[in-house]
Design a protein around this motif. Structure first.
Motif, PDB file in Angstrom:
ATOM      1  N   ALA A 109      31.149 -15.958 -42.977  1.00  0.00           N
ATOM      2  CA  ALA A 109      31.295 -16.392 -41.583  1.00  0.00           C
ATOM      3  C   ALA A 109      32.761 -16.469 -41.200  1.00  0.00           C
ATOM      4  CB  ALA A 109      30.620 -17.747 -41.390  1.00  0.00           C
ATOM      5  N   PRO A 113      35.360 -12.970 -38.241  1.00  0.00           N
ATOM      6  CA  PRO A 113      36.373 -12.954 -37.167  1.00  0.00           C
ATOM      7  C   PRO A 113      37.734 -12.470 -37.656  1.00  0.00           C
ATOM      8  CG  PRO A 113      35.294 -15.102 -37.290  1.00  0.00           C
ATOM      9  CD  PRO A 113      34.833 -14.320 -38.467  1.00  0.00           C
ATOM     10  N   LEU A 114      38.115 -12.877 -38.886  1.00  0.00           N
ATOM     11  CA  LEU A 114      39.439 -12.502 -39.384  1.00  0.00           C
ATOM     12  C   LEU A 114      39.549 -10.997 -39.601  1.00  0.00           C
ATOM     13  CD1 LEU A 114      40.209 -15.364 -41.927  1.00  0.00           C
ATOM     14  CD2 LEU A 114      41.139 -15.050 -39.644  1.00  0.00           C
ATOM     15  N   TYR A 117      38.731  -9.278 -35.374  1.00  0.00           N
ATOM     16  CA  TYR A 117      39.321  -9.690 -34.096  1.00  0.00           C
ATOM     17  C   TYR A 117      40.707 -10.277 -34.256  1.00  0.00           C
ATOM     18  CZ  TYR A 117      34.463  -9.159 -32.888  1.00  0.00           C
ATOM     19  OH  TYR A 117      33.209  -8.645 -32.732  1.00  0.00           O
ATOM     20  N   LYS A 118      41.432 -10.242 -33.153  1.00  0.00           N
ATOM     21  CA  LYS A 118      42.741 -10.895 -33.100  1.00  0.00           C
ATOM     22  C   LYS A 118      42.636 -12.086 -32.179  1.00  0.00           C
ATOM     23  CE  LYS A 118      46.418  -7.737 -34.191  1.00  0.00           C
ATOM     24  NZ  LYS A 118      46.771  -6.415 -33.744  1.00  0.00           N
ATOM     25  N   PHE A 119      43.044 -13.250 -32.636  1.00  0.00           N
ATOM     26  CA  PHE A 119      43.070 -14.426 -31.768  1.00  0.00           C
ATOM     27  C   PHE A 119      44.156 -15.357 -32.295  1.00  0.00           C
ATOM     28  CE2 PHE A 119      39.688 -14.550 -34.915  1.00  0.00           C
ATOM     29  CZ  PHE A 119      39.965 -15.701 -35.618  1.00  0.00           C
ATOM     30  N   GLU A 179      36.402  -5.119 -42.723  1.00  0.00           N
ATOM     31  CA  GLU A 179      37.361  -4.276 -41.999  1.00  0.00           C
ATOM     32  C   GLU A 179      36.815  -2.868 -41.789  1.00  0.00           C
ATOM     33  OE1 GLU A 179      41.252  -3.977 -43.774  1.00  0.00           O
ATOM     34  OE2 GLU A 179      41.696  -6.045 -43.164  1.00  0.00           O
ATOM     35  N   LYS A 190      27.261  -6.354 -28.566  1.00  0.00           N
ATOM     36  CA  LYS A 190      27.745  -7.298 -27.563  1.00  0.00           C
ATOM     37  C   LYS A 190      27.264  -6.895 -26.166  1.00  0.00           C
ATOM     38  CE  LYS A 190      31.566  -8.854 -29.457  1.00  0.00           C
ATOM     39  NZ  LYS A 190      32.993  -8.809 -29.786  1.00  0.00           N
ATOM     40  N   GLU A 196      27.830 -13.993 -30.719  1.00  0.00           N
ATOM     41  CA  GLU A 196      28.641 -13.729 -31.910  1.00  0.00           C
ATOM     42  C   GLU A 196      27.911 -14.127 -33.177  1.00  0.00           C
ATOM     43  OE1 GLU A 196      31.224 -12.109 -32.413  1.00  0.00           O
ATOM     44  OE2 GLU A 196      31.937 -11.775 -30.379  1.00  0.00           O
ATOM     45  N   TYR A 197      27.156 -15.241 -33.096  1.00  0.00           N
ATOM     46  CA  TYR A 197      26.475 -15.724 -34.301  1.00  0.00           C
ATOM     47  C   TYR A 197      25.377 -14.759 -34.719  1.00  0.00           C
ATOM     48  CZ  TYR A 197      28.927 -19.640 -32.382  1.00  0.00           C
ATOM     49  OH  TYR A 197      29.914 -20.418 -31.870  1.00  0.00           O
ATOM     50  N   PHE A 200      26.932 -11.655 -36.217  1.00  0.00           N
ATOM     51  CA  PHE A 200      27.338 -11.931 -37.593  1.00  0.00           C
ATOM     52  C   PHE A 200      26.139 -11.875 -38.535  1.00  0.00           C
ATOM     53  CE2 PHE A 200      27.412 -15.400 -40.792  1.00  0.00           C
ATOM     54  CZ  PHE A 200      28.220 -14.768 -41.718  1.00  0.00           C
ATOM     55  N   ASN A 207      25.014  -5.163 -43.163  1.00  0.00           N
ATOM     56  CA  ASN A 207      25.807  -3.971 -43.421  1.00  0.00           C
ATOM     57  C   ASN A 207      26.845  -4.134 -44.519  1.00  0.00           C
ATOM     58  OD1 ASN A 207      24.872  -1.800 -41.819  1.00  0.00           O
ATOM     59  ND2 ASN A 207      25.482  -2.975 -40.019  1.00  0.00           N
ATOM     60  N   LYS A 290      28.186   4.316 -40.464  1.00  0.00           N
ATOM     61  CA  LYS A 290      29.637   4.431 -40.356  1.00  0.00           C
ATOM     62  C   LYS A 290      30.038   5.400 -39.247  1.00  0.00           C
ATOM     63  CE  LYS A 290      30.837   1.622 -43.459  1.00  0.00           C
ATOM     64  NZ  LYS A 290      31.295   1.937 -44.779  1.00  0.00           N
ATOM     65  N   ASP A 291      31.197   5.149 -38.661  1.00  0.00           N
ATOM     66  CA  ASP A 291      31.680   6.157 -37.724  1.00  0.00           C
ATOM     67  C   ASP A 291      32.975   6.795 -38.211  1.00  0.00           C
ATOM     68  OD1 ASP A 291      33.167   3.981 -35.174  1.00  0.00           O
ATOM     69  OD2 ASP A 291      33.462   4.140 -37.311  1.00  0.00           O
TER      70      ASP A 291
END
Lengths: 291, 305
Positions: A109, A113-114, A117-119, A179, A190, A196-197, A200, A207, A290-291
């Protein structure tokens, strides 16, 4: 299923190797493999050795006259003298299950996010986790003990289980795997209105199955083999590995029981390992995301 | 000026609010992580500037622990040299071995693969396995290696593998290599299994001719996250080696021939109870690991051209 597996295997064989190279590789693997498997073979053999063989000098690798006495002694002898063997066993199972499950869920969990995403603060937190991997545990034992006693967790199972939830290795591993997840997959979810939950739990986690199975394999043996160290004092809270230490200190007569516990301690991580490995294969055959 | 700061603050708050779900997802882990990992590490860094024997409260002594470490502690310099020697050999060799074995094993049919993975991971999974090496390197003629050498007539008398300064470090390196197919090996296997098959197919179409090209241009670049993970784990474990030395060479080893930074740390931390000094050793080790990691990460960025 069987067909799927076969085709997955054939897929990889697109660039063929010559027979000679394949043969060489097999010989190499077999040789190294035999060498690596020494402790497994030794521990299994030891557990079935009668007392005279355990003390044989020079020590022999394989058992001559296998016996189940050690296991009988393990259950019977300890049950009479100390806390029942089943108590140690259930303590260890409790710690292992809760500790491993919590670790996999919380670490994943936090990793999601790490990784994606960037926050504000995300980069700092990632860095701190990786840095913490490099600090020697030998000197943090004492500050850790002080924190435990402040929290009033000394002599409870919480002192082993809860810190295990936030082992830095797990987050680092999960982050590296997540990653690789294609961002388009997450965006699509989305767009469809998933929270988000839910993303996840229903998209990210399935995956990265090989990753969290690896995490289980890594975490489970150390919890299963934890002796409770300096935190647990009550006899009926102690773990299997602790019992092992106590028994082998009991002298020569207990060596057989010690060998038997050695096998019990090893068998669970191995079983878990085999289950996880066959699961990893399943995901591989079905994933095409995968892309 | 003040207004500008105010706006920055508002923007940051809005940004945090927008990402609130991520903070909630991270919260359980981070709270526990800070209490049981970050706090003890910070405490240890602080203690490294004090004299602390665990009976009296810590007394601030500035850089004294560090200067003593480098200027007055000959044993530490031996430990430092041994650790570097150890890490320079075992680090890269086991990292490459982990990947090569993972790569080869990954191509086996599923059942055999699961079995081989187990076999190669066996030394890590079966816990305390040093006793096997004690039998193999035993210093009497019943030790497997001594027996073998004597039967071949190469030596006439048993060699004290674990008591002779000339051999200790080499024996430890061999055992560490044997033990080192652990965390990174598993991560590589899992990484290879999450690898995208269609990339390899596309590569074959685009003119990849042999397996080495496939490895270099497709497999390695798409496994960069796992490779980085493996590198960090490998560096950390090869610089923090201690258990093997204690189990095989004894503590302390003959003439400190098997002494490493961590055994030095254990000496001061859990035997002499000089926690300040032990913390300083831990900090130095930490800085060494950090430097090595940064260097390695730079190298890893070049993989796959």
């Amino acid at each position: 299923m069987a067909i799927k597996r076969m085709s997955a295997f054939r897929h990889q064989k697109q660039l063929n190797r010559s027979f000679a190279v394949t043969f060489m590789l097999f010989v190499l693997l077999a040789l190294f493999g035999a060498f690596m498997a020494l402790p497994l073979i030794y521990t299994i053999n030891n557990a079935f050795k009668p007392l005279d063989e355990l003390f044989l000098f020079p020590p022999r690798f394989f058992v001559r006259n296998p016996t189940f006495d050690n296991f009988y002694d393990l259950v019977y002898l300890i049950g009479n003298s100390w806390v029942p063997f089943s108590r140690y066993l259930s303590n260890t199972i409790f710690i292992t299950l809760l500790g491993t499950a919590g670790h996999v869920i919380f670490a994943s969990a936090a990793a999601y996010p790490l990784a994606k995403y960037k926050f504000p603060g995300s980069k700092t937190l990632s860095t701190i986790v990786v840095l913490s991997l490099m600090f020697s545990g030998h000197v943090t034992a004492i500050p850790n003990y002080m924190i435990m006693s402040r929290l009033g967790w000394i002599d409870t199972h919480a002192s082993i289980i809860i810190p295990a939830w936030a082992f830095p290795l797990g987050l680092f591993l999960m982050r590296q795997f997540m990653e690789q997840l294609p961002s388009s997959l997450l965006e699509a979810a989305k767009m469809d209105g998933a929270s988000e939950y839910r993303i996840f739990w229903q998209i990210v986690m399935p995956n990265v199955k090989p990753a969290w199975l690896t995490l289980i394999i890594l975490r489970l043996p150390s919890l299963w083999g934890s002796d409770g160290g300096s935190f647990i004092y009550s006899e009926n809270l102690k773990t299997l590995n602790y019992a092992l230490g106590q028994i082998t200190q009991g002298g020569i007569a207990r060596a057989g029981v010690g060998a038997a516990i050695g096998l019990v301690l090893m068998i669970v991580p191995i079983t878990m390992f085999i289950i996880s490995q066959s699961n990893v294969i399943q995901t591989m055959a079905t994933s095409g995301i995968k892309d | 000026m003040k207004l500008e700061k105010h706006f920055q603050w508002v923007a940051l708050r809005r940004e945090i609010y927008r990402n609130r779900h991520y903070y909630i997802l991270m919260a359980p882990y981070m709270i526990i992580f800070f209490i049981f990992t970050v706090l003890p590490v910070l405490a240890s860094l602080g203690i490294s500037f004090t004299y602390f024997n665990m009976l009296e409260p810590p007394r601030f002594i500035g850089w004294q622990n560090y200067s003593r470490l480098f200027l007055n502690d000959d044993v530490f310099l031996i430990a430092l040299r041994n650790t570097f020697y150890f890490a320079i050999i075992t680090g890269p060799v086991s990292y490459i071995a982990c990947f090569l074995f993972a790569w080869i094993i990954n191509e086996l049919p599923p059942k055999i693969r699961a079995f081989m993975t187990l076999v190669f991971y066996a030394p890590s999974i079966s816990g305390n396995v040093y006793y096997i090496w004690q039998i193999i390197f035993s210093g009497d003629k019943y030790g497997y290696i001594n027996g073998f050498l004597m039967r071949l007539g190469l030596t006439l008398e048993p060699i004290q593998w674990l008591k002779d300064e000339r051999y200790i470090l080499s024996v430890l390196i061999i055992v560490q290599l044997w033990m080192s197919l652990g965390t990174s090996f598993l991560a590589f296997i899992a990484g290879l299994q999450t690898l995208d098959r269609s990339l390899i197919e596309a590569g074959a179409v685009d003119g990849i001719k042999n397996r080495w090209q496939e490895l270099w241009y497709i497999v390695l670049p798409s496994m960069r996250p796992q490779l980085l993970f493996g590198a960090v784990m490998q560096i950390t474990s090869s610089l923090a080696v201690a258990d093997i030395s204690v189990a095989l060479a004894g503590f302390p080893s003959v003439n400190y021939a098997g002494h490493t930074i961590v055994t030095h740390l254990m000496d001061y931390g859990s035997i002499r109870f000089e926690m300040g000094y032990a913390s300083a050793i831990a900090t130095v080790l930490f800085i060494i690991m950090l430097g090595t990691n940064l260097l390695t990460q730079k190298l890893l960025r070049k993989i796959g051209g």
